[in-house]
Design an enzyme around this catalytic site. Structure first.
Site, PDB file in Angstrom:
ATOM      1  N   ASN A  19      -0.132   8.780  11.903  1.00 17.54           N
ATOM      2  CA  ASN A  19       0.795   9.312  10.907  1.00 17.54           C
ATOM      3  C   ASN A  19       0.048  10.090   9.850  1.00 17.54           C
ATOM      4  O   ASN A  19      -0.816  10.887  10.233  1.00 17.54           O
ATOM      5  CB  ASN A  19       1.827   8.287  10.406  1.00 17.54           C
ATOM      6  CG  ASN A  19       1.317   7.049   9.717  1.00 17.54           C
ATOM      7  OD1 ASN A  19       0.635   6.241  10.323  1.00 17.54           O
ATOM      8  ND2 ASN A  19       1.666   6.858   8.475  1.00 17.54           N
ATOM      9  N   ASP A  20       0.368   9.933   8.582  1.00 17.16           N
ATOM     10  CA  ASP A  20      -0.063  10.873   7.529  1.00 17.16           C
ATOM     11  C   ASP A  20      -1.485  11.433   7.634  1.00 17.16           C
ATOM     12  O   ASP A  20      -2.438  10.685   7.854  1.00 17.16           O
ATOM     13  CB  ASP A  20      -0.034  10.178   6.158  1.00 17.16           C
ATOM     14  CG  ASP A  20       1.202   9.384   5.907  1.00 17.16           C
ATOM     15  OD1 ASP A  20       2.079   9.347   6.776  1.00 17.16           O
ATOM     16  OD2 ASP A  20       1.279   8.768   4.837  1.00 17.16           O
ATOM     17  N   GLN A  36      -3.741   8.512   9.196  1.00 16.54           N
ATOM     18  CA  GLN A  36      -3.308   7.140   9.411  1.00 16.54           C
ATOM     19  C   GLN A  36      -3.280   6.887  10.917  1.00 16.54           C
ATOM     20  O   GLN A  36      -2.611   7.610  11.658  1.00 16.54           O
ATOM     21  CB  GLN A  36      -1.915   6.937   8.800  1.00 16.54           C
ATOM     22  CG  GLN A  36      -1.925   6.933   7.288  1.00 16.54           C
ATOM     23  CD  GLN A  36      -2.513   5.643   6.758  1.00 16.54           C
ATOM     24  OE1 GLN A  36      -1.869   4.612   6.782  1.00 16.54           O
ATOM     25  NE2 GLN A  36      -3.756   5.692   6.289  1.00 16.54           N
ATOM     26  N   ARG A 147       1.471   3.680  -4.213  1.00 11.32           N
ATOM     27  CA  ARG A 147       0.445   3.996  -3.211  1.00 11.32           C
ATOM     28  C   ARG A 147       0.147   5.478  -3.083  1.00 11.32           C
ATOM     29  O   ARG A 147       0.734   6.299  -3.735  1.00 11.32           O
ATOM     30  CB  ARG A 147       0.849   3.429  -1.868  1.00 11.32           C
ATOM     31  CG  ARG A 147       2.186   3.882  -1.352  1.00 11.32           C
ATOM     32  CD  ARG A 147       2.335   3.341   0.074  1.00 11.32           C
ATOM     33  NE  ARG A 147       3.634   3.595   0.626  1.00 11.32           N
ATOM     34  CZ  ARG A 147       4.608   2.704   0.653  1.00 11.32           C
ATOM     35  NH1 ARG A 147       4.426   1.502   0.143  1.00 11.32           N
ATOM     36  NH2 ARG A 147       5.778   3.019   1.183  1.00 11.32           N
ATOM     37  N   ASP A 148      -0.778   5.762  -2.196  1.00  8.32           N
ATOM     38  CA  ASP A 148      -1.158   7.114  -1.775  1.00  8.32           C
ATOM     39  C   ASP A 148      -1.862   7.907  -2.878  1.00  8.32           C
ATOM     40  O   ASP A 148      -1.375   8.949  -3.320  1.00  8.32           O
ATOM     41  CB  ASP A 148       0.067   7.894  -1.258  1.00  8.32           C
ATOM     42  CG  ASP A 148       0.828   7.124  -0.195  1.00  8.32           C
ATOM     43  OD1 ASP A 148       0.215   6.245   0.431  1.00  8.32           O
ATOM     44  OD2 ASP A 148       2.024   7.392  -0.003  1.00  8.32           O
ATOM     45  N   GLU A 200       6.671   9.090  -1.963  1.00 11.12           N
ATOM     46  CA  GLU A 200       5.399   8.802  -1.298  1.00 11.12           C
ATOM     47  C   GLU A 200       4.510  10.047  -1.351  1.00 11.12           C
ATOM     48  O   GLU A 200       4.993  11.167  -1.556  1.00 11.12           O
ATOM     49  CB  GLU A 200       5.645   8.408   0.165  1.00 11.12           C
ATOM     50  CG  GLU A 200       6.345   7.053   0.305  1.00 11.12           C
ATOM     51  CD  GLU A 200       6.407   6.586   1.762  1.00 11.12           C
ATOM     52  OE1 GLU A 200       6.233   5.390   1.989  1.00 11.12           O
ATOM     53  OE2 GLU A 200       6.633   7.416   2.662  1.00 11.12           O
TER      54      GLU A 200
HETATM   55  C1  FRU Z   1       3.966   7.678   4.522  1.00  8.32           C
HETATM   56  C2  FRU Z   1       3.379   6.302   4.347  1.00  8.32           C
HETATM   57  C3  FRU Z   1       2.520   6.213   3.108  1.00  8.32           C
HETATM   58  C4  FRU Z   1       1.576   5.078   3.427  1.00  8.32           C
HETATM   59  C5  FRU Z   1       1.324   5.336   4.890  1.00  8.32           C
HETATM   60  C6  FRU Z   1       1.077   4.106   5.690  1.00  8.32           C
HETATM   61  O1  FRU Z   1       4.259   7.993   5.830  1.00  8.32           O
HETATM   62  O2  FRU Z   1       4.422   5.344   4.324  1.00  8.32           O
HETATM   63  O3  FRU Z   1       3.254   6.034   1.928  1.00  8.32           O
HETATM   64  O4  FRU Z   1       0.411   5.137   2.684  1.00  8.32           O
HETATM   65  O5  FRU Z   1       2.477   5.983   5.392  1.00  8.32           O
HETATM   66  O6  FRU Z   1       0.713   4.436   6.986  1.00  8.32           O
END
Ligand code: FRU
Length: 759
Positions: A19-20, A36, A147-148, A200
């Protein structure tokens, strides 16, 4: 492992969940993109770590492996998203250590959101983890969804922006500042009431003299033309800590959590995740053990009114080949860069089962063919009058940029790979194939060389032989790939253990083995070798016939040459069997794709019952080559004279533009059509095993030419410096390779060569 729908331009791990994008940074000449990652499964169950890709040019991406892992008490249930800053000699990373305790709702209670700091010198090995912020450092009104961290450094101040959800379900961004990367204090919250319950992946960006906050706003109610994804990604205009005028960055099915970074030339580049958290639609690649990719990197800038424009990075233009104007209906191979101009108020372009149509100020992206959408239906947006549309169509994604990038829709799609039908109306359309022409394709034998346990003895005296992957064309691929290039071998192997061994070895060396054909009609070719006192060899072949000889014209597919920079072949496979026809077809296809053709006769007399046939085969194929490599031992047989100057008259025929003449320990020459010779002496070494030395020589020489950007048509004008450097490089390469036994196993990496030869 199936490569169906595997993206060509996009970062996509071959296994696991992605993911991200995280930690986008340019450092010491390389672009690093982390993401991710859950390597163990394609559905995303399990803990997130950071996976890692690197690229020298934003076009070719190499997967490096896992970087930050959730192995600390402060990130025990996931190393979540974050960012990176290149500062002085190091990269500084900031990410959220997620810790979930059981039996809680994980929004108001039971979750630790730890902002963690690590550093690295080279982007691959990280320092110990330092926890910078924990739940008690966030304002009282925040839930435990914080977060992030996106961190930047400017004017002596380190600034961190975090995504947050309040206890009252309001989304916002928190800004922290500090004098150094380890001490952050809360400064302010950026808010915009009524915009979702959680923001996010925030990112603060200055563009064209204005300030923006990029954020992923969750929980907006869907409207007819907006917020059609449950979680949207977009940008606010920013004045002080007041955010306003939220605009979505992407209206398609698959885009989320983008992050920006600055390229060394000052451009701001954005990369997003081509996925969405919660969807009714799916991706068939799950069955192949992988899911999701990242968007292509996009340049962002603003228009006069302050709207953000996104367009594919300009580097993509360098991959454009074979331009075709598209009218009505036609078939095309992916990936494509499709450029459309609208000359009416109404029109459409459909790419396989996906139709992008516009009528007045409304544009629609629709899956007409449900077999390609896996649950994706349609998206509708207001674009104003459509003037232009650019589509980057990779093997399983479409990124659609409208009106100079003011509106973007990204989606995955899964067409019957890899040729798609395109139909248009009301648009003037040009399509370019997008291809990195950087692959060395070699055709011919791949076999097992059996190396004797003792050298300096005859066959009868050898006690035992050990198997080593060999075959000249396979070795040439090996040399090219061990140095870091991309190569593909076209050959046949037996469906037997030696076939598997060769495949494994080639994969280990980095060679693409997807074009290999496995047969049960013959065995993998074997060659028993004895070594003389100075490393010279004698062979005994088991090849009557072997699997490679049965590889025929019908096995050659056009797509083997899509990315072909050069095609290399030898004479062992030019006998009277199907493989010779495969060579003819391969040469024709490679030539059509603009590739350079390289021929190393590499004579093996004992494989021919009639040497005149060998002579005729070599003579017949020499004119096909642009580069011809020939050794002093072969000169007379091939040309009828041992006088080099006289021989050149015979060798420069047809397409031949460059002759590489090798004389073992006596050095080598590069010779052009006008008879100009460049001589380079050999590097003195004690030879242990010269098996594969000549293959390593030509493989590394080709690699050097490739690294200098030499293409077929440049060969006639190639500078003497480059030729000399190429010969020096190849001599060094071979000198290292003959010091240890075997061919591919003995080939040095770039690092080893640089270590040994500092100049
Ligand atoms: C966005 C998210 C972020 C988090 C990550 C976890 O897609 O939910 O906020 O840090 O993915 O994988």
């Amino acid at each position: 492992m199936s490569f169906k729908w595997k993206q060509y331009l996009h970062m996509e791990p071959v296994r696991g969940w992605m993911n991200d994008p995280n930690g986008l940074v340019f450092h010491n000449g390389l672009y690093h993109v982390y993401f991710q990652y859950t390597p163990g499964n394609a559905t995303g169950e399990g803990l997130r770590s950071w996976g890692h890709f690197v690229s020298p040019d934003l076009l070719k991406w190499r997967f490096v492996g896992e970087f930050i892992k959730p192995d600390h008490i402060s990130d025990s249930t996931g190393a979540f998203s974050g960012s990176a800053v290149s500062y002085k000699d190091k990269i500084y990373y900031f990410y959220t250590g997620n810790v979930e305790h059981e039996g809680f709702d994980l929004v108001l209670e039971g979750r630790e959101a730890n902002q963690i700091f690590v550093t690295s010198d080279d982007g691959t090995c990280s320092s110990d983890k330092t926890v910078l912020l924990t739940n008690s450092d966030y304002p009282d009104y925040c839930s435990c969804h914080v977060r992030d961290p996106k961190v930047s450094f400017a004017d002596g101040i380190w600034r961190m922006v975090l995504g947050a959800r309040t206890k009252d379900d309001e989304g916002m961004a928190l800004v922290y500042e500090g004098p150094d990367p380890c001490n952050f204090r809360f400064k302010e919250a950026i808010t915009c009431p009524g915009m979702g319950y959680m923001w996010e992946c925030p990112d603060l960006v200055d563009l064209g003299g204005r300030s923006y906050l990029l954020a992923c706003v969750q929980g907006m109610e869907a409207e007819e033309y907006k917020y059609q994804n449950q979680n949207s990604s977009g940008y606010f205009r920013l004045v002080g800590n007041k955010a306003s005028s939220y605009e979505e960055l992407d209206f398609g099915f698959d885009f989320y959590a983008p992050q920006t970074f600055a390229a060394p030339d000052g451009r701001r580049i954005i990369i997003g995740w081509m996925g969405q958290g919660t969807t009714e639609y799916t991706n068939p690649t799950i069955e192949m053990g992988r899911q999701h990719c990242l968007s292509i990197p996009r340049e962002i800038e603003t228009d006069a009114e302050g709207f953000i424009l996104q367009n594919p990075i300009r580097e993509i233009d360098s991959l454009r080949c074979s331009l075709k104007a598209i009218e009505g209906e036609s078939w095309h191979r992916l990936p494509l860069d499709i450029v459309c101009r609208a000359d009416t108020k109404e029109g459409y372009i459909s790419i396989s089962g996906v139709k992008i149509s516009f009528d007045g100020d409304v544009l629609k992206m629709e899956f007409a063919d449900q077999t390609e959408g896996f649950g994706r239906t349609y998206r509708k947006i207001k674009t104003g009058i459509v003037k232009d549309i650019r589509i980057i169509a990779d093997r399983s994604s479409l990124e659609v940029f409208i009106n100079s990038g003011r509106y973007v829709l990204s989606t995955r799609f899964y067409p019957a790979f890899p040729e798609v039908r395109i139909e248009t109306s009301g648009l003037e359309v040009d399509a370019y194939r997008l291809m990195n022409k950087d692959t060395l394709v070699a055709i011919g034998e791949a076999l097992i060389d059996f190396i004797p346990d003792r050298s300096g003895v005859s066959f009868e005296e050898v006690g035992s032989f050990s198997p080593r992957t060999g075959g000249a064309p396979a070795n040439v691929c090996g040399a090219f790939s061990v140095l870091g290039g991309s190569s593909r071998i076209l050959t046949g192997l037996g469906a037997d253990p030696f076939g598997r061994l060769i495949t494994d070895d080639l994969i280990k060396a980095g060679v693409d083995t997807s074009a290999i054909e496995y047969t049960d009609k013959a065995n993998t070719a074997l060659a028993f070798v004895t070594l003389g006192r100075n490393g010279e060899r004698e062979f005994s072949f088991y090849r009557k016939p072997s699997a490679d000889m049965l590889y025929g014209a019908e096995n050659i597919r056009r797509e083997f040459f899509d990315d072909c920079w050069a095609l290399h072949f030898c004479s062992v496979s030019l006998g009277d069997f199907p493989m010779r026809d495969a060579h003819r077809v391969a040469i024709a296809l490679a030539r059509k794709e603009g590739a350079l053709i390289s021929f190393d006769p590499n004579l093996r007399f004992m494989l021919w019952d009639d040497l005149d046939k060998l002579k005729a085969a070599v003579a017949c194929f020499i004119p096909e080559a642009d580069i011809l490599k020939i050794s002093d031992e072969e000169l007379e047989f091939i040309t009828g004279t041992s006088d080099l100057d006289e021989a050149l008259g015979v060798l420069f025929t047809g397409n031949v533009k460059l002759v590489i003449y090798t004389m073992g320990s006596k050095g080598c020459y590069a010779i052009d059509k006008d008879g100009n010779k460049i001589y380079v002496p050999s590097v003195k070494t004690q030879a242990v095993d010269t098996t594969g030395a000549g293959d390593g020589f030509i493989g590394s020489l080709l690699y050097y030419l490739k690294s200098k950007g030499i293409k077929r048509d440049d060969l006639e004008y190639i500078s003497e410096d480059i030729l000399e450097e190429a010969l020096v490089f190849a001599s060094r390469f071979s000198s290292i390779s003959i010091r240890t036994e075997g061919a591919i196993q003995s080939y040095p990496t770039m690092e080893q060569i640089n270590k040994e030869f500092t100049t």
